[in-house]
Design a protein around this motif. Structure first.
Motif, PDB file in Angstrom:
ATOM      1  N   PRO A  39      -2.501  -9.259  40.090  1.00 41.24           N
ATOM      2  CA  PRO A  39      -3.255  -8.826  38.913  1.00 41.24           C
ATOM      3  C   PRO A  39      -3.035  -9.795  37.750  1.00 41.24           C
ATOM      4  O   PRO A  39      -1.968 -10.401  37.610  1.00 41.24           O
ATOM      5  N   SER A  40      -4.049  -9.919  36.924  1.00 39.05           N
ATOM      6  CA  SER A  40      -3.976 -10.813  35.773  1.00 39.05           C
ATOM      7  C   SER A  40      -3.002 -10.261  34.732  1.00 39.05           C
ATOM      8  O   SER A  40      -2.667  -9.071  34.744  1.00 39.05           O
ATOM      9  N   VAL A  43      -4.368  -7.125  33.109  1.00 38.00           N
ATOM     10  CA  VAL A  43      -4.264  -5.915  33.929  1.00 38.00           C
ATOM     11  C   VAL A  43      -2.817  -5.450  33.999  1.00 38.00           C
ATOM     12  O   VAL A  43      -2.527  -4.253  33.927  1.00 38.00           O
ATOM     13  N   GLU A  46      -2.086  -3.580  30.887  1.00 36.49           N
ATOM     14  CA  GLU A  46      -2.715  -2.255  30.901  1.00 36.49           C
ATOM     15  C   GLU A  46      -1.922  -1.294  31.784  1.00 36.49           C
ATOM     16  O   GLU A  46      -1.688  -0.136  31.423  1.00 36.49           O
ATOM     17  N   ILE A  47      -1.493  -1.774  32.957  1.00 33.15           N
ATOM     18  CA  ILE A  47      -0.705  -0.933  33.853  1.00 33.15           C
ATOM     19  C   ILE A  47       0.631  -0.582  33.219  1.00 33.15           C
ATOM     20  O   ILE A  47       1.086   0.569  33.270  1.00 33.15           O
ATOM     21  N   ALA A 266      -5.231   3.061  35.788  1.00 31.51           N
ATOM     22  CA  ALA A 266      -5.345   1.821  35.027  1.00 31.51           C
ATOM     23  C   ALA A 266      -6.069   0.750  35.843  1.00 31.51           C
ATOM     24  O   ALA A 266      -6.922   0.012  35.321  1.00 31.51           O
ATOM     25  N   ALA A 267      -5.736   0.654  37.135  1.00 28.52           N
ATOM     26  CA  ALA A 267      -6.389  -0.336  37.991  1.00 28.52           C
ATOM     27  C   ALA A 267      -7.882  -0.049  38.128  1.00 28.52           C
ATOM     28  O   ALA A 267      -8.706  -0.978  38.098  1.00 28.52           O
ATOM     29  N   ARG A 269      -9.805   1.267  35.998  1.00 29.87           N
ATOM     30  CA  ARG A 269     -10.473   0.870  34.761  1.00 29.87           C
ATOM     31  C   ARG A 269     -10.763  -0.632  34.748  1.00 29.87           C
ATOM     32  O   ARG A 269     -11.620  -1.096  34.001  1.00 29.87           O
ATOM     33  N   HIS A 270     -10.031  -1.379  35.567  1.00 28.70           N
ATOM     34  CA  HIS A 270     -10.220  -2.830  35.657  1.00 28.70           C
ATOM     35  C   HIS A 270     -10.761  -3.235  37.039  1.00 28.70           C
ATOM     36  O   HIS A 270     -10.521  -4.361  37.479  1.00 28.70           O
ATOM     37  N   GLU A 273     -12.534  -6.711  37.588  1.00 26.62           N
ATOM     38  CA  GLU A 273     -11.642  -7.864  37.524  1.00 26.62           C
ATOM     39  C   GLU A 273     -10.757  -7.945  38.766  1.00 26.62           C
ATOM     40  O   GLU A 273     -10.586  -9.013  39.356  1.00 26.62           O
ATOM     41  N   LEU A 274     -10.173  -6.805  39.167  1.00 23.35           N
ATOM     42  CA  LEU A 274      -9.286  -6.820  40.326  1.00 23.35           C
ATOM     43  C   LEU A 274     -10.020  -7.189  41.610  1.00 23.35           C
ATOM     44  O   LEU A 274      -9.429  -7.790  42.516  1.00 23.35           O
TER      45      LEU A 274
END
Length: 376
Positions: A39-40, A43, A46-47, A266-267, A269-270, A273-274
């Protein structure tokens, strides 16, 4: 009497697991179908924030009904899936075990078609469910007439169908799912395991499309692969609400921690991107298949993030030769075959370099007819 008093059928067995070797021994690890891209930082932040918020309430039990998570997963899946059709657990392994606990058991049978995921017979064993395995065709697809006949003979309560299949990468066409759902009827469930579903080739449909037609169909997914969250341990399913209610009977109390739920939310929500590296991994997979065939090997046409390749007179010698060069692949599948997970471009270059050196030293089996996708 031997101690401890283990169940007789478990005596002498080794725990399941692929080799776990240090990066010093195997700096290129391509054996367990992980997403090689972490993950970036955004991310991760956010997590971390979500976990910190969850941590402030760890004196309380988590939501045992996973309400927010089921809503988010339903939104991600689409296809008209509603929150009451979704269930989640500690990896798709626990999802599968819960399905066998609810619908398998003594006097009942689980059925799959080999080669198939090596954990399935262990789920059956652990739930005291009889295990029957049919055979796939040479192209690793299913002969639907033979598959239907086996279902009608065995009358399984659970049919396990990985699609894309592990270890071959083969995806099942919708017709195969429909035939088996109709053959099983209300006496059982058909589980289509889409752990690698996000890696499907363009035009390969998901079994999610068939949920409105078959109330005995269950589609399982995981966030371990395409979402690059293998360490989070979050698997889930979509099915008729009655199936979810049945699983809730056998689930352990508070089986999914507040931290895991927070990470998964959280993941999700992204998600864009993931999932952003999925196309890149598909391209690497297709390039790997083409390169392997260019070396005179057979490579199964894959809809997953791995490729099954061979065939070798002594596959362990090839596996060891790769490991000696720092590349770890998986010794699994039919005799003579190996499986390589798709990594970064640098990792795939290291794999190709190592395999080229190994191929100059080992004997191969006469190449078989190139494997192409089944149309059955």
């Amino acid at each position: 009497m031997d101690f401890p008093p283990l169940r007789e059928e478990l005596r002498g067995l080794e725990p399941y697991g692929a080799p776990q070797l240090s990066l010093d021994v195997a700096p290129v690890q391509l054996n367990v179908n992980e997403n090689p891209y972490p993950p970036s930082p955004a991310v991760v932040a956010e997590i971390a924030s979500a976990v910190a918020q969850a941590a402030s309430g760890l004196n309380r039990y988590p939501d045992r009904e996973l309400v927010a998570l089921r809503e988010a997963l339903a939104g991600y899946l689409g296809h008209g899936v509603r929150p009451e059709q979704v269930w989640a657990a500690n990896g798709s392994n626990e999802v599968m075990l819960q399905l066998l606990q609810a619908f398998g058991g003594p006097g009942r049978t689980a059925l799959s078609f080999a080669p198939t995921y090596s954990m399935y017979p262990e789920y059956a064993r652990d739930t005291v469910t009889d295990w029957v395995v049919g055979a796939r065709e040479d192209d690793f697809g299913l002969d639907l007439d033979r598959a239907r006949a086996l279902v009608e003979e065995v009358r399984p309560s659970v049919v396990l169908l990985p699609s894309p299949n592990n270890p071959t990468g083969t995806a099942l066409p919708p017709a195969a799912v429909t035939v088996l759902c109709e053959a099983v009827g209300d006496g059982g469930i058909v589980v289509v395991d889409e752990a690698y579903g996000e890696f499907r080739r363009a035009g390969t449909p998901s079994a999610l499309e068939l949920l409105p037609r078959h109330r005995n169909l269950v589609v399982t997914r995981t966030m371990s692969k395409a979402f690059a969250l293998a360490g989070a341990r979050l698997g889930y399913l979509a099915a008729d609400p009655a199936v979810c209610d049945a699983i809730r009977v056998v689930r352990l109390p508070y089986h999914l921690s507040a931290v895991t739920q927070a990470v998964a939310l959280a993941a999700l929500r992204h998600a864009p991107e993931l999932l952003g590296q999925v196309d890149r991994l598909r391209e690497e997979r297709d390039a790997c298949e083409a390169w392997l065939r260019g070396q005179g090997l057979s490579a199964a046409e894959s809809d997953a993030n791995f490729v099954l390749f061979g065939t070798f007179a002594d596959r362990h010698a090839v596996w060891q030769g790769l490991l000696d060069r720092g590349v770890l692949v998986r010794e699994t599948g039919p005799e003579g075959w190996l499986r390589v997970s798709i990594g970064t471009p640098d990792e795939m270059m290291a794999f190709r370099t190592a395999l080229t050196e190994v191929l100059a030293r080992v004997a191969r089996v006469t190449p078989v007819t190139p494997v192409t996708r089944s149309q059955g």
